[in-house]
Design a protein around this motif. Sequence first.
Motif, PDB file in Angstrom:
ATOM      1  N   LEU A 150     -26.208  17.128   4.546  1.00  0.00           N
ATOM      2  CA  LEU A 150     -26.510  16.139   3.501  1.00  0.00           C
ATOM      3  C   LEU A 150     -27.839  15.459   3.800  1.00  0.00           C
ATOM      4  O   LEU A 150     -28.643  15.213   2.904  1.00  0.00           O
ATOM      5  N   TYR A 151     -28.066  15.187   5.082  1.00  0.00           N
ATOM      6  CA  TYR A 151     -29.309  14.500   5.418  1.00  0.00           C
ATOM      7  C   TYR A 151     -30.493  15.465   5.375  1.00  0.00           C
ATOM      8  O   TYR A 151     -31.512  15.204   4.733  1.00  0.00           O
ATOM      9  N   GLU A 152     -30.342  16.605   6.043  1.00  0.00           N
ATOM     10  CA  GLU A 152     -31.508  17.480   6.187  1.00  0.00           C
ATOM     11  C   GLU A 152     -31.889  18.171   4.884  1.00  0.00           C
ATOM     12  O   GLU A 152     -33.064  18.373   4.597  1.00  0.00           O
ATOM     13  N   ARG A 153     -30.909  18.514   4.076  1.00  0.00           N
ATOM     14  CA  ARG A 153     -31.219  19.254   2.861  1.00  0.00           C
ATOM     15  C   ARG A 153     -31.413  18.342   1.648  1.00  0.00           C
ATOM     16  O   ARG A 153     -32.204  18.634   0.769  1.00  0.00           O
ATOM     17  N   TYR A 154     -30.647  17.237   1.611  1.00  0.00           N
ATOM     18  CA  TYR A 154     -30.672  16.390   0.412  1.00  0.00           C
ATOM     19  C   TYR A 154     -31.246  14.991   0.680  1.00  0.00           C
ATOM     20  O   TYR A 154     -31.329  14.174  -0.238  1.00  0.00           O
ATOM     21  N   GLY A 155     -31.593  14.708   1.928  1.00  0.00           N
ATOM     22  CA  GLY A 155     -32.164  13.400   2.244  1.00  0.00           C
ATOM     23  C   GLY A 155     -31.179  12.248   2.123  1.00  0.00           C
ATOM     24  O   GLY A 155     -31.576  11.104   1.918  1.00  0.00           O
ATOM     25  N   VAL A 156     -29.884  12.556   2.235  1.00  0.00           N
ATOM     26  CA  VAL A 156     -28.873  11.507   2.113  1.00  0.00           C
ATOM     27  C   VAL A 156     -28.394  11.086   3.508  1.00  0.00           C
ATOM     28  O   VAL A 156     -27.788  11.880   4.223  1.00  0.00           O
ATOM     29  N   SER A 157     -28.693   9.855   3.876  1.00  0.00           N
ATOM     30  CA  SER A 157     -28.275   9.323   5.175  1.00  0.00           C
ATOM     31  C   SER A 157     -26.826   8.847   5.101  1.00  0.00           C
ATOM     32  O   SER A 157     -26.293   8.617   4.018  1.00  0.00           O
ATOM     33  N   THR A 158     -26.217   8.680   6.280  1.00  0.00           N
ATOM     34  CA  THR A 158     -24.847   8.158   6.322  1.00  0.00           C
ATOM     35  C   THR A 158     -24.732   7.096   7.412  1.00  0.00           C
ATOM     36  O   THR A 158     -25.251   7.288   8.516  1.00  0.00           O
ATOM     37  N   VAL A 159     -24.093   5.991   7.079  1.00  0.00           N
ATOM     38  CA  VAL A 159     -23.667   5.034   8.100  1.00  0.00           C
ATOM     39  C   VAL A 159     -22.145   5.038   8.064  1.00  0.00           C
ATOM     40  O   VAL A 159     -21.541   4.816   7.012  1.00  0.00           O
ATOM     41  N   LEU A 160     -21.567   5.332   9.215  1.00  0.00           N
ATOM     42  CA  LEU A 160     -20.141   5.603   9.256  1.00  0.00           C
ATOM     43  C   LEU A 160     -19.460   4.762  10.323  1.00  0.00           C
ATOM     44  O   LEU A 160     -19.888   4.756  11.475  1.00  0.00           O
ATOM     45  N   VAL A 161     -18.426   4.045   9.934  1.00  0.00           N
ATOM     46  CA  VAL A 161     -17.612   3.328  10.910  1.00  0.00           C
ATOM     47  C   VAL A 161     -16.532   4.266  11.407  1.00  0.00           C
ATOM     48  O   VAL A 161     -15.734   4.772  10.610  1.00  0.00           O
ATOM     49  N   ALA A 162     -16.535   4.546  12.710  1.00  0.00           N
ATOM     50  CA  ALA A 162     -15.551   5.469  13.270  1.00  0.00           C
ATOM     51  C   ALA A 162     -15.067   4.906  14.588  1.00  0.00           C
ATOM     52  O   ALA A 162     -15.703   5.090  15.621  1.00  0.00           O
ATOM     53  N   GLY A 163     -13.978   4.212  14.562  1.00  0.00           N
ATOM     54  CA  GLY A 163     -13.478   3.602  15.785  1.00  0.00           C
ATOM     55  C   GLY A 163     -12.514   4.486  16.548  1.00  0.00           C
ATOM     56  O   GLY A 163     -12.290   4.297  17.740  1.00  0.00           O
ATOM     57  N   SER A 164     -11.940   5.496  15.869  1.00  0.00           N
ATOM     58  CA  SER A 164     -10.844   6.210  16.515  1.00  0.00           C
ATOM     59  C   SER A 164     -11.141   7.675  16.814  1.00  0.00           C
ATOM     60  O   SER A 164     -10.357   8.315  17.490  1.00  0.00           O
ATOM     61  N   SER A 165     -12.261   8.188  16.342  1.00  0.00           N
ATOM     62  CA  SER A 165     -12.528   9.590  16.609  1.00  0.00           C
ATOM     63  C   SER A 165     -13.945   9.770  17.142  1.00  0.00           C
ATOM     64  O   SER A 165     -14.905   9.234  16.577  1.00  0.00           O
ATOM     65  N   GLY A 166     -14.055  10.515  18.236  1.00  0.00           N
ATOM     66  CA  GLY A 166     -15.375  10.750  18.823  1.00  0.00           C
ATOM     67  C   GLY A 166     -16.064  11.953  18.222  1.00  0.00           C
ATOM     68  O   GLY A 166     -17.163  12.335  18.643  1.00  0.00           O
ATOM     69  N   ALA A 167     -15.420  12.570  17.237  1.00  0.00           N
ATOM     70  CA  ALA A 167     -15.914  13.841  16.715  1.00  0.00           C
ATOM     71  C   ALA A 167     -17.345  13.744  16.195  1.00  0.00           C
ATOM     72  O   ALA A 167     -18.096  14.715  16.241  1.00  0.00           O
ATOM     73  N   TYR A 168     -17.726  12.570  15.711  1.00  0.00           N
ATOM     74  CA  TYR A 168     -19.059  12.436  15.115  1.00  0.00           C
ATOM     75  C   TYR A 168     -20.166  12.193  16.135  1.00  0.00           C
ATOM     76  O   TYR A 168     -21.337  12.168  15.781  1.00  0.00           O
ATOM     77  N   PHE A 169     -19.787  11.994  17.415  1.00  0.00           N
ATOM     78  CA  PHE A 169     -20.817  11.747  18.426  1.00  0.00           C
ATOM     79  C   PHE A 169     -21.854  12.866  18.448  1.00  0.00           C
ATOM     80  O   PHE A 169     -23.040  12.638  18.616  1.00  0.00           O
ATOM     81  N   HIS A 170     -21.377  14.103  18.254  1.00  0.00           N
ATOM     82  CA  HIS A 170     -22.294  15.254  18.326  1.00  0.00           C
ATOM     83  C   HIS A 170     -23.355  15.222  17.236  1.00  0.00           C
ATOM     84  O   HIS A 170     -24.488  15.603  17.463  1.00  0.00           O
ATOM     85  N   VAL A 171     -22.952  14.818  16.062  1.00  0.00           N
ATOM     86  CA  VAL A 171     -23.871  14.945  14.919  1.00  0.00           C
ATOM     87  C   VAL A 171     -24.652  13.667  14.628  1.00  0.00           C
ATOM     88  O   VAL A 171     -25.574  13.679  13.817  1.00  0.00           O
ATOM     89  N   ALA A 172     -24.314  12.570  15.315  1.00  0.00           N
ATOM     90  CA  ALA A 172     -24.965  11.296  14.995  1.00  0.00           C
ATOM     91  C   ALA A 172     -26.360  11.224  15.607  1.00  0.00           C
ATOM     92  O   ALA A 172     -26.633  11.799  16.658  1.00  0.00           O
ATOM     93  N   ASP A 173     -27.259  10.530  14.914  1.00  0.00           N
ATOM     94  CA  ASP A 173     -28.577  10.250  15.472  1.00  0.00           C
ATOM     95  C   ASP A 173     -28.546   8.971  16.292  1.00  0.00           C
ATOM     96  O   ASP A 173     -29.276   8.826  17.261  1.00  0.00           O
ATOM     97  N   ARG A 174     -27.730   8.005  15.811  1.00  0.00           N
ATOM     98  CA  ARG A 174     -27.650   6.701  16.463  1.00  0.00           C
ATOM     99  C   ARG A 174     -26.201   6.299  16.573  1.00  0.00           C
ATOM    100  O   ARG A 174     -25.429   6.510  15.635  1.00  0.00           O
TER     101      ARG A 174
END
Length: 567
Positions: free
Chosen positions: A388-412
């Motif tokens: 979504l970000y690289e192809r469409y320029g859509v950024s995401t801010v995501l609250v994720a307190g219970s799953s570490g799955a997004y650590f790999h794909v996050a920039d910050r």
Amino acid sequence: MQTWMDLKKLLERLDRRGYPAYRDTRGSYQFPDYVLSIDHVQGDPFAAPSRLSIHVSGGRAGFPRELYRLPCQRLALQDELTRRFGRQAARFSFQARGSGQSGLIAVSRCGQEVLERTACRLDEGSGDLLLRLEVGFPADGRTINARELGKILLDYLPQCVAASLLWRNLDAGRLQAVADLAEDQQAIREALPKLGLCAFVADGSILPRASGVSQKPMEGAVPFRSPRELAVTLDLPHRGKITGMGIPKGITLIVGGGYHGKSTLLKALEVGVYNHIAGDGREYVIADSSAVKIRAEDGRSIRRTDISMFIHDLPNGRDTSAFVSEDASGSTSQAANVVESMEAGTSLLLIDEDTSATNFMVRDALMQRVIQRDMEPITPFLDRVRELYERYGVSTVLVAGSSGAYFHVADRIIQMDRYEPRDITALAKREAQAFPLPAAPLEPAAEPGFDRRPQPTHGLGEGERVKLKAMGRDGVSLNRETVDLRYLEQLADGEQTAALGYCLLYLQRHLLDGRRTVGQAVDRLEAVLEERGLEALCESRSGVPFLARPRRQEIFACLNRYRGLRL
Ligand code: ADP
Ligand code: MG
């Protein structure tokens, strides 16, 4: 033109007559400082109140041009004058007495956000000022009590106008501060894309609210302070240097223990699409104006939305490139919300795991081993967020307190720790290396198709009687077909909801013709609103109601949730 003296005589003649005779008051009356216009007279004392407007010429109103040079300043000034008039009106409301709504004097009740409203218009060319209000014309039973109306129109309103709409009587410094704040807020908005940011949260901001039912700032809250790594300093035209947290474009995770302030930060970003009034605590919390809060919304209607990038090969063989549902599931509704937001032109998605469908967000490694990818119709958001970000320029801010799955794909990765943000990107990335990504990266999805060209719905044409009803902030109905808007969390005001009802009707009457796509129709509608204002939506003769301008994103959302949409 008739004058206030004519009005006075007219009222004397009308006193004690049957209520419908009040209709004769319709028209315009010259007062010393303004023209009072009675635009719509209620049919009886229990009906919706009468609609009036006050017109002050630029010369009389006297607001210096410097104060509303920029459109954002004009909006802020209109907002401020509405609030001022409202405070005056509240002093006099129901001082005149009688049955039903007798004596009511009301204008829009403004909340913490600064919105464009029909309540007040300052003409950028002439400086003419228009203020709309509602008045309950007084009666005893159903008999006109014109003496009480005389009090309102000939005594109370002139006082309200003098105390709130004439520059010479107002505190110049206060109004200048309103204009300056608006210009500073605009400067932050314009700086964001240049700095590669999707949001800014100033140090010292107060993010939490007083309570679940009050949008006022919480007292004694921990003020916001940016982590060093994300600190950005801006130079604003009036306030000068201001430092705060800049959230870079890309993928940002907000993590942390329960109750540490994650959702509160996200909420502040959600409403950061609007400007806030001085004293709110979020004056300098500014997010990309196109940002959309995405959530699961079980039960919503979906009309031919292409959700194939997230959902495909359903067991019932349903086509997910033009998905239809009268009662969507958590995951299909959230998928539709993402794709429709892309169609509406968003460049920032805001997601809180608290209000997401888990199976839309992640699928853990063990589950992936047991249920093979080709047996699972859902491609979780996790597998598309980078695309979504690289192809469409859509950024995401995501609250994720219970799953570490997004650590790999996050920039910050920002951790909220007792209401203080910390940048833990390096640490979290290091830890994540020990948990390799479970599956090979996916093929990119086909670009979603936005080629939907709705036909006008029967019974809503020009000249046909349409019952349009707004249900507070929660929804609108057109001829009894209700559009549920409760989950559009960025709707700030019931007047925006009401305006969405009018937008929907305008689209049906004038713009949906089976040839325009949804996007083209909304583009046209926005051009009309830009050129002629919200007033363009009000085609009935009963005066202009109180409306506030909704964003493009909510106009799309309302149309997409309308069950009568013919596709
Ligand atoms: P989380 O999403 O991390 O579970 P919330 O954002 O819901 O936490 O916040 C939990 C509680 O803390 C809420 O009642 C909220 O009002 C309060 N809170 C949030 N931020 C602050 C702050 N900066 N100072 C004081 N209280 C706060
Ligand atoms: Mg939370």
